[in-house]
Design an enzyme around this catalytic site. Structure first.
Site, PDB file in Angstrom:
ATOM      1  N   ASP A   1      -2.824   5.460  -3.125  1.00 30.86           N
ATOM      2  CA  ASP A   1      -3.261   6.448  -2.128  1.00 30.86           C
ATOM      3  C   ASP A   1      -2.133   7.414  -1.803  1.00 30.86           C
ATOM      4  O   ASP A   1      -2.364   8.454  -1.182  1.00 30.86           O
ATOM      5  CB  ASP A   1      -3.692   5.741  -0.840  1.00 30.86           C
ATOM      6  CG  ASP A   1      -5.127   5.264  -0.910  1.00 30.86           C
ATOM      7  OD1 ASP A   1      -5.841   5.653  -1.851  1.00 30.86           O
ATOM      8  OD2 ASP A   1      -5.543   4.492  -0.015  1.00 30.86           O
TER       9      ASP A   1
ATOM     10  N   LYS B   1     -16.142   5.887  -8.688  1.00 34.43           N
ATOM     11  CA  LYS B   1     -14.881   5.344  -8.185  1.00 34.43           C
ATOM     12  C   LYS B   1     -15.244   4.079  -7.420  1.00 34.43           C
ATOM     13  O   LYS B   1     -15.903   4.148  -6.377  1.00 34.43           O
ATOM     14  CB  LYS B   1     -14.211   6.375  -7.273  1.00 34.43           C
ATOM     15  CG  LYS B   1     -12.942   5.879  -6.588  1.00 34.43           C
ATOM     16  CD  LYS B   1     -12.331   7.013  -5.771  1.00 34.43           C
ATOM     17  CE  LYS B   1     -11.176   6.566  -4.895  1.00 34.43           C
ATOM     18  NZ  LYS B   1     -10.730   7.643  -3.986  1.00 34.43           N
TER      19      LYS B   1
ATOM     20  N   TRP C   1       0.855  -1.186   0.000  1.00 38.80           N
ATOM     21  CA  TRP C   1       0.000   0.000   0.000  1.00 38.80           C
ATOM     22  C   TRP C   1       0.898   1.245   0.000  1.00 38.80           C
ATOM     23  O   TRP C   1       1.886   1.300   0.741  1.00 38.80           O
ATOM     24  CB  TRP C   1      -0.905   0.010   1.253  1.00 38.80           C
ATOM     25  CG  TRP C   1      -1.703   1.268   1.377  1.00 38.80           C
ATOM     26  CD1 TRP C   1      -2.851   1.573   0.705  1.00 38.80           C
ATOM     27  CD2 TRP C   1      -1.413   2.404   2.189  1.00 38.80           C
ATOM     28  NE1 TRP C   1      -3.279   2.827   1.037  1.00 38.80           N
ATOM     29  CE2 TRP C   1      -2.411   3.374   1.949  1.00 38.80           C
ATOM     30  CE3 TRP C   1      -0.373   2.710   3.077  1.00 38.80           C
ATOM     31  CZ2 TRP C   1      -2.432   4.613   2.576  1.00 38.80           C
ATOM     32  CZ3 TRP C   1      -0.397   3.952   3.696  1.00 38.80           C
ATOM     33  CH2 TRP C   1      -1.419   4.881   3.453  1.00 38.80           C
TER      34      TRP C   1
ATOM     35  N   ASP D   1     -14.218   1.175  -5.255  1.00 44.09           N
ATOM     36  CA  ASP D   1     -13.127   0.832  -4.347  1.00 44.09           C
ATOM     37  C   ASP D   1     -13.236  -0.610  -3.868  1.00 44.09           C
ATOM     38  O   ASP D   1     -14.280  -1.256  -4.011  1.00 44.09           O
ATOM     39  CB  ASP D   1     -13.179   1.803  -3.152  1.00 44.09           C
ATOM     40  CG  ASP D   1     -11.812   2.082  -2.563  1.00 44.09           C
ATOM     41  OD1 ASP D   1     -10.889   1.286  -2.792  1.00 44.09           O
ATOM     42  OD2 ASP D   1     -11.668   3.093  -1.848  1.00 44.09           O
ATOM     43  N   MET D   2     -12.197  -1.120  -3.261  1.00 41.11           N
ATOM     44  CA  MET D   2     -12.158  -2.489  -2.725  1.00 41.11           C
ATOM     45  C   MET D   2     -11.014  -2.490  -1.723  1.00 41.11           C
ATOM     46  O   MET D   2      -9.867  -2.480  -2.116  1.00 41.11           O
ATOM     47  CB  MET D   2     -11.879  -3.428  -3.891  1.00 41.11           C
ATOM     48  CG  MET D   2     -12.038  -4.893  -3.616  1.00 41.11           C
ATOM     49  SD  MET D   2     -10.543  -5.611  -2.896  1.00 41.11           S
ATOM     50  CE  MET D   2     -10.969  -7.301  -2.850  1.00 41.11           C
TER      51      MET D   2
HETATM   52  C1  GLA Z   1      -9.494   3.912  -0.021  1.00 42.43           C
HETATM   53  C2  GLA Z   1      -9.192   4.692  -1.283  1.00 42.43           C
HETATM   54  C3  GLA Z   1      -9.151   6.161  -0.963  1.00 42.43           C
HETATM   55  C4  GLA Z   1     -10.471   6.587  -0.361  1.00 42.43           C
HETATM   56  C5  GLA Z   1     -10.794   5.731   0.860  1.00 42.43           C
HETATM   57  C6  GLA Z   1     -12.192   6.009   1.360  1.00 42.43           C
HETATM   58  O1  GLA Z   1      -8.433   3.972   0.876  1.00 42.43           O
HETATM   59  O2  GLA Z   1      -8.005   4.258  -1.872  1.00 42.43           O
HETATM   60  O3  GLA Z   1      -8.878   6.920  -2.107  1.00 42.43           O
HETATM   61  O4  GLA Z   1     -11.475   6.459  -1.321  1.00 42.43           O
HETATM   62  O5  GLA Z   1     -10.696   4.350   0.559  1.00 42.43           O
HETATM   63  O6  GLA Z   1     -12.517   5.245   2.446  1.00 42.43           O
END
Ligand code: GLA
Length: 752
Positions: free
Chosen positions: A555, A483, A206, A485-486
Site C-alpha cells: 500500500d 483485485k 504493512w 484483497d484480504m
Molecule cells: C487494502 C488494499 C488497498 C485498498 C483498500 C480498500 O488496504 O491494500 O489497496 O484496496 O484495501 O479498502
C-alpha cells in the site's frame, strides 16, 4: 537432465546441466542427504567402480546415542538426513511428527520402493510448479513405510531441465486401523554439510514489506514464520543461504521458497558439528491434522534453487520458474495492461459520474484498464459495513456493475473490480443471516481487524455461497480484472464445521478453501487477470502466484519506500508479478513529495499503473503522464519478460540501481535512483550486467537524450559513468537541476 538410481548402493542422483542433488537409503532404511550443489558427474561419466557413498560420513562421537548395539558409528544425530524423525538418536528438529493411539511419537519409516517418472504430477488442491511437457522435468517418488502403524510416507522430488531448481513435497497415507495425528509435516528438510553461511530473509510490516535482512548463521535455531493465517507482511516464506563472500554477481547461494499462503515456518538449525538443517513447511504451532484410516495428507510444495553465480543468478531462476511454470493462464505470457485504480483518488467517496470522469481522463492519456476499488457493493460506505454482500450498490452505481463495465468498455478500456471475498462486517446481510460463518470459538471474544471478521473458508458451504454471489456479478457484467484483497490476519481460529479433534486443521483448511475458490473462479472466467492483495503485500507468496499472476506489492506507493520494497521482493518474485503504481503527492502514506518522474521510473519496474485522480494534474503533468504511458508501452515487453539484475542496493546506500536485459541481449533498461542530493560527490560508475560483451550499444538517457555508444564489455567492466548524476556537475537534462529524489533511466539498444 535426469534421475539416476545406483541400485547397488541405493543412491539417487538428480541432475540437470548445472546442479546435482544426491540422496541415499541409509543402513536403517531411512533416507540420507549426500549433496546439493553444482553438477557432479553422472553414472557413465565417473571412473569405473566409483560411487558417492563416501559422502555419508559415519564417525564415532563421544556421548552420542547409537542405533545398533555394539556399533558406535551410526547415530542419526550425526547423519545428514533427508526427512528426519525425532526420538531415535537424532535430537535436532524433525521434519515430521505423528502422535499415535498409544501416545507415542516414535516412528520408523523405511524405504519400500521408488518410482521415477517423466514430467511432474499435479498436487491436489494445492498450488505447485508444473511441467508443460514430459521432457521438461523428471520426478522421483520414494515410498517409505512404517509397519507398526501401517502408514506410508511418499517423498517427491522434481528436477527441471531448464531451471536449477528442485521442487519437493511429502505425502502421508494412513492404511492402518487407528487415527494418526500429524503434528508436524514439513515440505522440505535438508542437512547441509557446513554452516559457513549468511541467512537472508524478507521481513517488515504493512507499508514496509519485504525488506532484506541478513545475518550470519550461528549455532542453534534461526527462523522466520507466520502464525497469522496468511503468509503475512512480517516475514515472507523465503529463506536464502549464501556464503559470506557471495554477492549479487558471484558466489554460492541457495534459495528455499514455500509455495503456500498460510502459516509457515522457515528455519535453519546449526548443530554442534556445524551441520545446517534447513526446514520449511506449514508452521507446526497450532497445526494438528487427524489422519483417519484411508486418508492422505499432502504438504505444500517447497522449491530449492541452487546458484553458483551469485544472488542475481538465484533470483533469475526463481523469476523464470515462477513466471513460466508456476503462474498459469491467459495472462501468464502477456504484458500487463496499464491501469488506473480509484482507491487513493476517491476512497469511499464516489458515484458513477465521478468514476467515469476519472476513467475518461485516464483513457485520454493512454491508460488501458480502469479498476473500481472498495465500496461498490452492499452498504459499503466505510470500512464498518457491507463486506460480505456482493451485490452492486445501486445508489452509487444506478446501472450496477453491468452498466458501469459497459460504459468503461465503450470508452475503449478494460474494466476491473476489487473484492474481498474471505471477509464479512458484522453489519452485513451475510453476517446477519449466518453469524456462525465467521471463524470463532464459542464463549470467547471475537477479535476484529479493520472492523471485519474472517469467513470460515474451511467449510465448503461458506465457499460455495461466496462463489455463487460473486460469480453472479461476474456472469452478469463484463469484468476483465479482479483485485482480490484480504485485509486482516486470523484470530480465534475455530470452526463450527469440524469436530473438536479437527480444530488443529482449520488454518490449513482455510487456505485450501481460498485456493478452491480461486480455482473455481479462474476456471469459469479464464480471461480475467487476477491480482492478489492483502493490505498491500501481506500475502505476496508463491502460492498466490499460481492463481493470480500479479500481486499488489505494498500500500506504500511512495517512490523512495518502493525502492526498498520492490528491490527486496525481487529476491524471489518476477518483476511482472509486482503491482506498482504512480500515486499522488504528498504521498498518502509518508507525505513525501517526490517528482512525477521518479514515481514513474520506479513504477515501471512492475505492472505499472496510476493510483490517483489524473484530473487533478496540471496540463504539463498530464503531458508527462502521457509520455510515461507511451514509454511503458514501448518497453514493457523488455521490463516484464527480460532478465532482471539488482545493481545497487537501497539497503546499502543513497543510490539504488537495477536493470533488465532482453533474452537476445539487444535491449536493456537501467533504472538509477538517488534519494538525497549531495554536492561535489565522489566519481561514480555503475557496472552493468548481462550484456553482450561484443555488442555496440547506443545509450540514451530516458530513451531520448544521447549518452554515447559503448560496447557491452565497457559497460560491464569499466562501467557506465554516472558521475554527473549529482548536483555540482552540469546536469545534462534539459535545464532541470539535479535535486533530491532524482532518477534516471538509461535505455540501451544494440546497434546493427
Ligand atoms: C487494502 C488494499 C488497498 C485498498 C483498500 C480498500 O488496504 O491494500 O489497496 O484496496 O484495501 O479498502
Amino acid at each position: 537432465m535426469g534421475i539416476q538410481y545406483d541400485a547397488k548402493h541405493q543412491v539417487f542422483h538428480l541432475c540437470n546441466d548445472h546442479i546435482s542433488y544426491l540422496l541415499a537409503v541409509l543402513r536403517n532404511g531411512q533416507l540420507g542427504q549426500l549433496y546439493f550443489g553444482s553438477r557432479l558427474p553422472a553414472a557413465g561419466e565417473m571412473p569405473k567402480g566409483h560411487d558417492y557413498t563416501y559422502l555419508f560420513e559415519g564417525v564415532k562421537r563421544a556421548t552420542s546415542s547409537y542405533v545398533y548395539e555394539g556399533d558406535f558409528t551410526f547415530s542419526l544425530e550425526h547423519v545428514r538426513q533427508e526427512y528426519p524423525a525425532y526420538g531415535t538418536t537424532d535430537y535436532r528438529m524433525p521434519a515430521f511428527e505423528i502422535r499415535q493411539e498409544d501416545g507415542s511419537r516414535i516412528t520408523d519409516f523405511v524405504y519400500a520402493s521408488h518410482e521415477i517418472m517423466d514430467g511432474k504430477p499435479k498436487l491436489q488442491g494445492l498450488p505447485a510448479t508444473y511441467a508443460e511437457r514430459a521432457d521438461e522435468a523428471q520426478t522421483l517418488a520414494i515410498t517409505l513405510r512404517d509397519e507398526k502403524i501401517d502408514a506410508e510416507l511418499v517423498l517427491s522430488y522434481t528436477i527441471f531441465r531448464d531451471f536449477d531448481a528442485i521442487a519437493r513435497h511429502a505425502c502421508f497415507q494412513n492404511n492402518g486401523s487407528a487415527d494418526l495425528d500429524i503434528t508436524r509435516a514439513m515440505s522440505l528438510s535438508i542437512d547441509l554439510p557446513d554452516a559457513d553461511y549468511e541467512m537472508l530473509q524478507l521481513s517488515g510490516w504493512w507499508a514496509r514489506e519485504r525488506h532484506l535482512v541478513t545475518r550470519p548463521l550461528a549455532p542453534g535455531i534461526q527462523s522466520v514464520g507466520s502464525l497469522r493465517g496468511h503468509s503475512g507482511h512480517v516475514h515472507n516464506p523465503l529463506l536464502i543461504l549464501k556464503r559470506p563472500h557471495t554477492d549479487e554477481s558471484q558466489g554460492e547461494a541457495i534459495g528455499f521458497s514455500l509455495v503456500y499462503s498460510g502459516n509457515f515456518l522457515a528455519q535453519a538449525e546449526v548443530d554442534t558439528m556445524d551441520v545446517t538443517r534447513v526446514s520449511m513447511g506449514i508452521h507446526p504451532h497450532a497445526f494438528d491434522w487427524c489422519l483417519a484410516r484411508g486418508e492422505r495428507f499432502q504438504t505444500p510444495e517447497a522449491v530449492m534453487v541452487y546458484a553458483a553465480g551469485g544472488l542475481n543468478a538465484m533470483s533469475q531462476t526463481f523469476h523464470a520458474l515462477y513466471r513460466t511454470r508456476l503462474a498459469r493462464g491467459t495472462w501468464r505470457d502477456k504484458v500487463r495492461p496499464i491501469l488506473i485504480n480509484n482507491w487513493e483518488a476517491t476512497y469511499f467517496d464516489f458515484d458513477e459520474d465521478k468514476l467515469l470522469k476519472i476513467a475518461r481522463t485516464a483513457h485520454d492519456v493512454g491508460v488501458e484498464l480502469f479498476v473500481l476499488d472498495d465500496g461498490w457493493f452492499g452498504a459499503r460506505c466505510s470500512d464498518t459495513s457491507g463486506l460480505g454482500d456482493w451485490q452492486p450498490n445501486t445508489d452509487r452505481l444506478p446501472n450496477g456493475i453491468k452498466g458501469l463495465s459497459e460504459k468503461i468498455h465503450a470508452l475503449g478500456m478494460k474494466f476491473g473490480l476489487w473484492v474481498e471475498l474471505e471477509m464479512a462486517n458484522k453489519d452485513s446481510d451475510l453476517y446477519r443471516a449466518h453469524p456462525d460463518w465467521i471463524l470463532h470459538v464459542d464463549g470467547r471474544r471475537e477479535s476484529h481487524g479493520r472492523n471485519q471478521y474472517v469467513l470460515d473458508f474451511s467449510r465448503k458451504e461458506v465457499v460455495d455461497c461466496i462463489h455463487d454471489s460473486i460469480a453472479k456479478v461476474l456472469r452478469a457484467s463484463s469484468v476483465d480484472y479482479i483485485k482480490w484483497d484480504m485485509n486482516r490476519s486470523i484470530t480465534e481460529c475455530g470452526s463450527k464445521g469440524f469436530p473438536a479433534k479437527r480444530q488443529g486443521e482449520i488454518f490449513h483448511r482455510y487456505i485450501l478453501g481460498v485456493y478452491d475458490l480461486y480455482e473455481r473462479l479462474r476456471t469459469e472466467f479464464p480471461h480475467i487477470l487476477f491480482e492478489s492483495c492483502a493490505s498491500g503485500g501481506g500475502r505476496f507468496d508463491p502460492g498466490m502466484l499460481y492463481y493470480a499472476p500479479q500481486a499488489w506489492t505494498s500500500d506504500d506507493t511512495d517512490a523512495v519506500e518502493r525502492l526498498a520494497i520492490q528491490y527486496g521482493t525481487s529476491y524471489a518474485y518476477p518483476i511482472v508479478s509486482m503491482g506498482s503504481h504512480v500515486s499522488a503527492v504528498p504521498n498518502h502514506q509518508v507525505f513525501r513529495e517526490t517528482s512525477l518522474k521518479m514515481r514513474g521510473d520506479v513504477a515501471y519496474f512492475g505492472t505499472f499503473g496510476y493510483e490517483l485522480d489524473l484530473g487533478t494534474l496540471s496540463a504539463e503533468e498530464l503531458a508527462e503522464v502521457r509520455g510515461q504511458i507511451a514509454f511503458m508501452k514501448e518497453h514493457r515487453e523488455l521490463i516484464q519478460h527480460g532478465t532482471f539484475y539488482r545493481l545497487k542496493s537501497p539497503f546499502a546506500g543513497n543510490v539504488t540501481a537495477w536493470m533488465v536485459v532482453s533474452a537476445d541481449k539487444k535491449e536493456a533498461l537501467v533504472g538509477c535512483y538517488k534519494v538525497l542530493n549531495s554536492t561535489c560527490s565522489p566519481f561514480q560508475r555503475l557496472r552493468l550486467q548481462g550484456l553482450d560483451a561484443r555488442a555496440d550499444y547506443a545509450v540514451k538517457i530516458d530513451g531520448r537524450m544521447d549518452f554515447g555508444d559503448y560496447t557491452g564489455a565497457e559497460l560491464m567492466r569499466a562501467g557506465l559513468v554516472t558521475s554527473d548524476f549529482s548536483a555540482g556537475e552540469a546536469p545534462r537534462e534539459e535545464g532541470k537541476h539535479c535535486t533530491d529524489y532524482w532518477s534516471r533511466l538509461y535505455v540501451l539498444k544494440a546497434k546493427g
